[in-house]
Motif scaffolding. Structure first.
Motif, mmCIF file in Angstrom:
data_model
loop_
_atom_site.group_PDB
_atom_site.id
_atom_site.type_symbol
_atom_site.label_atom_id
_atom_site.label_comp_id
_atom_site.label_asym_id
_atom_site.label_seq_id
_atom_site.Cartn_x
_atom_site.Cartn_y
_atom_site.Cartn_z
ATOM 1 N N ILE A 1 0.836 -1.214 0.000
ATOM 2 C CA ILE A 1 0.000 0.000 0.000
ATOM 3 C C ILE A 1 0.868 1.260 0.000
ATOM 4 O O ILE A 1 0.640 2.185 -0.782
ATOM 5 C CB ILE A 1 -0.976 -0.005 1.203
ATOM 6 N N PHE A 2 1.887 1.302 0.854
ATOM 7 C CA PHE A 2 2.747 2.490 0.906
ATOM 8 C C PHE A 2 3.594 2.603 -0.363
ATOM 9 O O PHE A 2 3.770 3.696 -0.901
ATOM 10 C CB PHE A 2 3.631 2.478 2.158
ATOM 11 N N ALA A 3 4.078 1.480 -0.868
ATOM 12 C CA ALA A 3 4.863 1.499 -2.107
ATOM 13 C C ALA A 3 4.019 2.042 -3.261
ATOM 14 O O ALA A 3 4.482 2.882 -4.048
ATOM 15 C CB ALA A 3 5.383 0.109 -2.438
ATOM 16 N N LEU A 4 2.779 1.579 -3.362
ATOM 17 C CA LEU A 4 1.885 2.068 -4.422
ATOM 18 C C LEU A 4 1.610 3.556 -4.287
ATOM 19 O O LEU A 4 1.546 4.273 -5.291
ATOM 20 C CB LEU A 4 0.578 1.276 -4.429
ATOM 21 N N LYS A 5 1.465 4.026 -3.062
ATOM 22 C CA LYS A 5 1.264 5.468 -2.830
ATOM 23 C C LYS A 5 2.453 6.248 -3.378
ATOM 24 O O LYS A 5 2.282 7.267 -4.051
ATOM 25 C CB LYS A 5 1.088 5.728 -1.333
ATOM 26 N N LEU A 6 3.656 5.781 -3.099
ATOM 27 C CA LEU A 6 4.865 6.454 -3.584
ATOM 28 C C LEU A 6 4.981 6.390 -5.104
ATOM 29 O O LEU A 6 5.313 7.385 -5.758
ATOM 30 C CB LEU A 6 6.113 5.838 -2.945
ATOM 31 N N ILE A 7 4.696 5.230 -5.676
ATOM 32 C CA ILE A 7 4.789 5.051 -7.131
ATOM 33 C C ILE A 7 3.770 5.934 -7.838
ATOM 34 O O ILE A 7 4.111 6.680 -8.765
ATOM 35 C CB ILE A 7 4.580 3.566 -7.509
ATOM 36 N N GLU A 8 2.526 5.851 -7.401
ATOM 37 C CA GLU A 8 1.461 6.625 -8.037
ATOM 38 C C GLU A 8 1.690 8.124 -7.868
ATOM 39 O O GLU A 8 1.538 8.902 -8.814
ATOM 40 C CB GLU A 8 0.092 6.227 -7.474
ATOM 41 N N GLY A 9 2.059 8.535 -6.662
ATOM 42 C CA GLY A 9 2.291 9.950 -6.414
ATOM 43 C C GLY A 9 3.463 10.494 -7.207
ATOM 44 O O GLY A 9 3.382 11.578 -7.803
ATOM 45 N N THR A 10 4.543 9.748 -7.225
ATOM 46 C CA THR A 10 5.735 10.188 -7.956
ATOM 47 C C THR A 10 5.460 10.275 -9.442
ATOM 48 O O THR A 10 5.823 11.266 -10.090
ATOM 49 C CB THR A 10 6.918 9.242 -7.673
ATOM 50 N N THR A 11 4.809 9.286 -9.998
ATOM 51 C CA THR A 11 4.550 9.318 -11.446
ATOM 52 C C THR A 11 3.526 10.389 -11.806
ATOM 53 O O THR A 11 3.641 11.030 -12.847
ATOM 54 C CB THR A 11 4.114 7.932 -11.980
ATOM 55 N N ALA A 12 2.547 10.616 -10.931
ATOM 56 C CA ALA A 12 1.530 11.638 -11.206
ATOM 57 C C ALA A 12 2.132 13.044 -11.210
ATOM 58 O O ALA A 12 1.682 13.914 -11.953
ATOM 59 C CB ALA A 12 0.407 11.556 -10.176
ATOM 60 N N LYS A 13 3.140 13.274 -10.398
ATOM 61 C CA LYS A 13 3.760 14.604 -10.263
ATOM 62 C C LYS A 13 5.113 14.679 -10.978
ATOM 63 O O LYS A 13 5.890 15.605 -10.744
ATOM 64 C CB LYS A 13 3.965 14.940 -8.777
ATOM 65 N N MET A 14 5.387 13.728 -11.854
ATOM 66 C CA MET A 14 6.714 13.605 -12.478
ATOM 67 C C MET A 14 7.187 14.885 -13.162
ATOM 68 O O MET A 14 8.336 15.286 -12.997
ATOM 69 C CB MET A 14 6.727 12.451 -13.485
ATOM 70 N N GLY A 15 6.340 15.548 -13.907
ATOM 71 C CA GLY A 15 6.750 16.764 -14.600
ATOM 72 C C GLY A 15 7.212 17.838 -13.643
ATOM 73 O O GLY A 15 8.286 18.432 -13.809
#
Length: 136
Positions: free
Chosen positions: A44-58
């Motif tokens: 759950i925490f890993a997915l939060k980091l992955i999703e958040g990082t990719t969503a804000k990548m720019g």
């Protein structure tokens, strides 16, 4: 190993795979979770980091470029780049994580997976981002 430390490690491995393989993120995630059996809290925490990082990548990439003198993001070591991205996400967008924790965890990941200079490089960039962006 603590659950959040393990989750950051998992997230880094997925972000690394996304970065170098340039395929569908969902395909990489499915394959990763099939090959790596982890506790649900870790996932759950890993997915939060992955999703958040990719969503804000720019936005994250712009900040990294802003605070790395003479470094284009494409020229950075893939591990360093993704450790910094993930920690920048935590610094700027996850109010639950104290900045000191995000930076320390990132430095440890960089030391473990990067080269001998990675820890200092990651620490320097994240320290600048924390001091100049998180206080706004």
């Amino acid at each position: 190993m603590r659950k959040r430390t393990k989750a950051r490690e998992c997230a880094l491995q997925v972000l690394y795979a996304i970065d170098i393989r340039k395929v569908n993120r969902q395909e990489i995630l499915e394959q990763y979770w099939l090959e790596n059996n982890v506790d649900s809290d870790v996932k759950i925490f890993a997915l939060k980091l992955i999703e958040g990082t990719t969503a804000k990548m720019g936005q994250i990439n712009e900040l990294i470029t802003k605070y790395t003198d003479n470094w284009r993001i494409e020229r950075m070591a893939v591990i360093d780049r993704n450790v910094i991205r993930m920690a920048t996400y935590e610094l700027l967008f996850d109010e639950e994580i104290p900045p000191k924790v995000a930076i320390n965890e990132a430095v440890e990941l960089a030391k473990k997976y990067g080269d001998e200079e990675s820890g200092r490089f990651v620490n320097g960039v994240l320290d600048k981002i924390n001091k100049l962006e998180c206080k706004k």
